[in-house]
Design a protein around this motif. Structure first.
Motif, mmCIF file in Angstrom:
data_model
loop_
_atom_site.group_PDB
_atom_site.id
_atom_site.type_symbol
_atom_site.label_atom_id
_atom_site.label_comp_id
_atom_site.label_asym_id
_atom_site.label_seq_id
_atom_site.Cartn_x
_atom_site.Cartn_y
_atom_site.Cartn_z
ATOM 1 N N ALA D 45 0.838 -1.191 0.000
ATOM 2 C CA ALA D 45 0.000 0.000 0.000
ATOM 3 C C ALA D 45 0.875 1.244 0.000
ATOM 4 C CB ALA D 45 -0.916 -0.016 1.218
ATOM 5 N N SER D 46 0.310 2.357 -0.364
ATOM 6 C CA SER D 46 1.041 3.619 -0.477
ATOM 7 C C SER D 46 1.562 4.106 0.877
ATOM 8 C CB SER D 46 0.091 4.665 -1.059
ATOM 9 O OG SER D 46 0.728 5.899 -1.168
ATOM 10 N N GLY D 47 2.840 4.521 0.914
ATOM 11 C CA GLY D 47 3.345 5.279 2.057
ATOM 12 C C GLY D 47 3.701 4.500 3.312
ATOM 13 N N ARG D 48 3.818 3.173 3.229
ATOM 14 C CA ARG D 48 4.166 2.407 4.423
ATOM 15 C C ARG D 48 5.683 2.276 4.589
ATOM 16 N NH1 ARG D 48 -1.080 0.332 5.325
ATOM 17 N NH2 ARG D 48 -2.255 1.955 4.245
ATOM 18 N N HIS D 49 6.104 2.119 5.828
ATOM 19 C CA HIS D 49 7.516 1.867 6.122
ATOM 20 C C HIS D 49 7.800 0.397 5.834
ATOM 21 C CE1 HIS D 49 11.249 1.323 8.322
ATOM 22 N NE2 HIS D 49 11.357 2.620 8.443
#
Lengths: 204, 204, 204, 204
Positions: D45-49
């Motif tokens: 998913a978008s923007g995960r570490h």
């Protein structure tokens, strides 16, 4: 697999996890071995990841590199078995693609890496002062392993005390009378290679 | 071994695992010590791997470096005991072959490494500003440890506040009133050595 | 200590262990903080090793940096509290002595580090393309923290969106609306500083 | 989420922890995928570490990069799905911001990185000698992912055996028939990029 085979396979697998964590056996590079008997050697099977070895990833070969009970040994098995055949005291050998040995050997066409003035030269058998010269030969790489083994043999004829060698762009081979001693020697080699690279960079 | 000996041996063994993981005691290099009493010191035995120490790898020596109850101490024991003999407050000393101290000291024949403008200079006792000058002497390496100890003593006569020293091509010695403080000082030294190497590289 | 204090102290202690393992807070360098309330902040006590923090190593201060319940805060507390006082959304701040920020800032007298063309610039709030310019100011170091805080304030007056700053020879400060976001920003900064150093080396 | 989705999400989360520990996915950079079926793919998913992924951080997309059951995929999903659409044997793809790929691609405007003489070139499918030439294309970065995907497609038309590519200042993409093989290939690429950087530094 008898208990000696298993114990040595597990010791090499543990060494492999450590060496992989250091970045010295990237991808499926490198290969490891230990002596089983006067005429047989345990070696890593072809194409395995050295950081994730288990007992199935090893096989026994004779001193000509031929499998004793089937299996496909590392392509470079002959470079291991020649050490056991020539040096009766050798019980372990490690080949790693360390970045420093790769870069140093590709940087210039020199046939030997020469180390002077490092206290750590004393990590090698028979060296008791930094005021000595440690010479590590560099062989040009080839896919013809039998030819490479011959070049190594010819070098050993002239320099029987050679403690390790590098194959250009291909990494380092070292060997010792125990796996522990072999790992210590590899640590010392990597330290020397790393320091030498740093000095060459500073000297420009 | 009494409980004080054991506790200190275990503390140094734990420090050794950490220092080895950082690459600062390759092969069997380095040696460690802690004060046991006003006239005795715990030191690492000769030739052990500092990342795999256990209680059997230590022995007690007097301040002249002679074993109290047998055993063979590190060849460089005199460099440890002179610190305990001269400085009553010193309780721990660490000698490591850090790559940065090795490379810096081999790069040029300078007799002192001088650090200016680093906030981290304040990690050393008595320093409260980066606008100070931190000087770490570099002694030429020799296998004559008694002669080396004499050079160090002569330097201490002139510079009693010297916090650490380097032996060329051989690594760093540091000491402090506790093992924790000694490890912190070693971290600070390695940071300074590493940054200095990077700056020399950039300045070409 | 109430439960919010404890939870934040533990979160910062965990962050400290991670940052120390990376070599970003050598010796007792660095200091950390988190907001407790609109007018109070949790900060690390003076002189602690940031890789071995526990709950006793923190204290509460007001936005002028004065201890609420006693204790001695880090000497640089004012650099933390000014962030919480000026930016209501800031909930965490980290100061680390990363080698790359130290070396870059000592290499040249520039007052700003400028990054262009890195996809990772998008890690910073408000940046949505690598075709932007990320500017990180560099302040000259001083032991006069109040004066340093004034310089930082004056810069913020001109550049309120400044995401982080460097103190020459002294490391980096960054802040964010959560500790997680602050750690991510610090990772991004170190990546950019490291790559920039490498490029300067290659460009000679 | 069915069991196949979960198993693949967990495998990618484990890979993410390892890749983050190496410093290859700083902040929230990078993105990972695995094939679910002939026409669907699991992506981050978008923007995960990427070092702290769990099952909620993945979603299923079709081969045009559209979410099958909602969720917001990584902005670069199209660069993943085009690999699965074009190459039926591809089952895993990894995109990382490795420092070496970032620095190498920013150092010069070259459109291809060329490797010769490294034994590790044999880590790539179809290469059986170091006496080969391994070419890794470098695409200029753009925030227009559809345009970037077109450039990649055009390159694949000419070089269908291309094993990986770099986006300038933005990191590396690689893919393989299994996640294990993809990680091995990434290790090999990073080794080659690192050695090449070192050689460029030495050559000045």
């Amino acid at each position: 697999m008898n208990s000696d085979f298993l114990a040595k396979a597990r010791a090499l697998a543990a060494a492999g996890r450590e060496l992989h964590a250091r970045g010295w056996v990237p991808a499926t590079s490198g290969n490891f071995s230990m002596r089983l008997a006067s005429d047989s050697v345990l070696v890593t099977a072809s194409g395995r990841h050295k950081g994730r070895l288990n007992e199935q990833d090893f096989l026994a070969v004779d001193l000509q590199g031929q499998p004793v009970d089937g299996g496909k040994p590392s392509a470079e098995t002959l470079l291991h078995t020649q050490l056991y055949a020539r040096f009766p005291k050798v019980n372990a050998a490690l080949h790693c693609h360390t970045p420093a040995s790769t870069v140093l050997s590709m940087h210039s066409p020199e046939a030997e890496l020469v180390f002077e003035g490092y206290e750590l030269q004393k990590a090698f058998a028979g060296v008791d002062t930094h005021e000595s010269v440690l010479t590590i030969p560099v062989f040009d790489n080839t896919q013809d392993i039998a030819a490479l083994a011959k070049s190594v043999d010819a070098y050993f004829d002239r320099q029987p005390d050679c403690p390790a060698y590098v194959i250009r762009g291909h990494g380092v081979y070292c060997w010792a009378d125990s796996l522990d001693a072999c790992q210590r020697e590899l640590e010392a080699l990597d330290f020397l290679f790393h320091c030498e690279l740093e000095l060459r960079r500073l000297r420009g």
